[in-house]
Write a protein that holds these residues in place. Structure first.
Motif, mmCIF file in Angstrom:
data_model
loop_
_atom_site.group_PDB
_atom_site.id
_atom_site.type_symbol
_atom_site.label_atom_id
_atom_site.label_comp_id
_atom_site.label_asym_id
_atom_site.label_seq_id
_atom_site.Cartn_x
_atom_site.Cartn_y
_atom_site.Cartn_z
ATOM 1 N N UNK A 1 0.818 -1.215 0.000
ATOM 2 C CA UNK A 1 0.000 0.000 0.000
ATOM 3 C C UNK A 1 0.851 1.264 0.000
ATOM 4 N N UNK A 2 2.129 1.153 0.383
ATOM 5 C CA UNK A 2 3.025 2.311 0.372
ATOM 6 C C UNK A 2 3.733 2.460 -0.969
ATOM 7 N N UNK A 3 3.529 1.491 -1.845
ATOM 8 C CA UNK A 3 4.168 1.473 -3.166
ATOM 9 C C UNK A 3 5.688 1.387 -3.076
ATOM 10 N N UNK A 4 6.178 0.768 -2.011
ATOM 11 C CA UNK A 4 7.606 0.499 -1.842
ATOM 12 C C UNK A 4 7.723 -0.835 -1.128
ATOM 13 N N UNK A 5 7.978 -1.883 -1.900
ATOM 14 C CA UNK A 5 8.067 -3.224 -1.324
ATOM 15 C C UNK A 5 8.867 -4.129 -2.249
ATOM 16 N N UNK A 6 9.264 -5.261 -1.701
ATOM 17 C CA UNK A 6 9.962 -6.278 -2.482
ATOM 18 C C UNK A 6 9.366 -7.636 -2.169
ATOM 19 N N UNK A 7 9.360 -8.484 -3.164
ATOM 20 C CA UNK A 7 8.920 -9.858 -2.988
ATOM 21 C C UNK A 7 10.128 -10.753 -3.270
ATOM 22 N N UNK A 8 10.586 -11.436 -2.227
ATOM 23 C CA UNK A 8 11.745 -12.303 -2.349
ATOM 24 C C UNK A 8 11.285 -13.713 -2.686
ATOM 25 N N UNK A 9 11.942 -14.324 -3.635
ATOM 26 C CA UNK A 9 11.670 -15.700 -4.038
ATOM 27 C C UNK A 9 12.802 -16.553 -3.471
ATOM 28 N N UNK A 10 12.447 -17.476 -2.589
ATOM 29 C CA UNK A 10 13.434 -18.308 -1.916
ATOM 30 C C UNK A 10 13.251 -19.771 -2.289
#
Length: 66
Positions: A12-21
């Motif tokens: 919702x803050x338009x600043x994020x990362x999605x880590x693929x592990x």
């Protein structure tokens, strides 16, 4: 398909990362307005070392510090 996904930050803050592990190791990252995560992830992917998932999910901790 066996990757675990870990979210850093709040979409919702338009600043994020999605880590693929895979097996506890970072294999890919999708970043939105978190360039520092992207740069640190390149090194983490190359090193292939396991991540502390609790620390990796905390957006206040820089990925470069893991």
């Amino acid at each position: 398909p066996d990757d675990e996904l870990l979210l850093r930050g709040d979409p919702s803050t338009r600043a994020f990362s999605c880590l693929h592990l895979h097996d506890g190791r970072l294999v890919a990252i999708d970043c939105v307005n978190r360039g520092a995560d992207f740069l640190a992830a390149k090194k983490l992917i190359a090193e292939r070392r396991p991540l502390n998932l609790v620390r990796a999910s905390d957006p206040e901790i820089r990925l470069a510090e893991l």
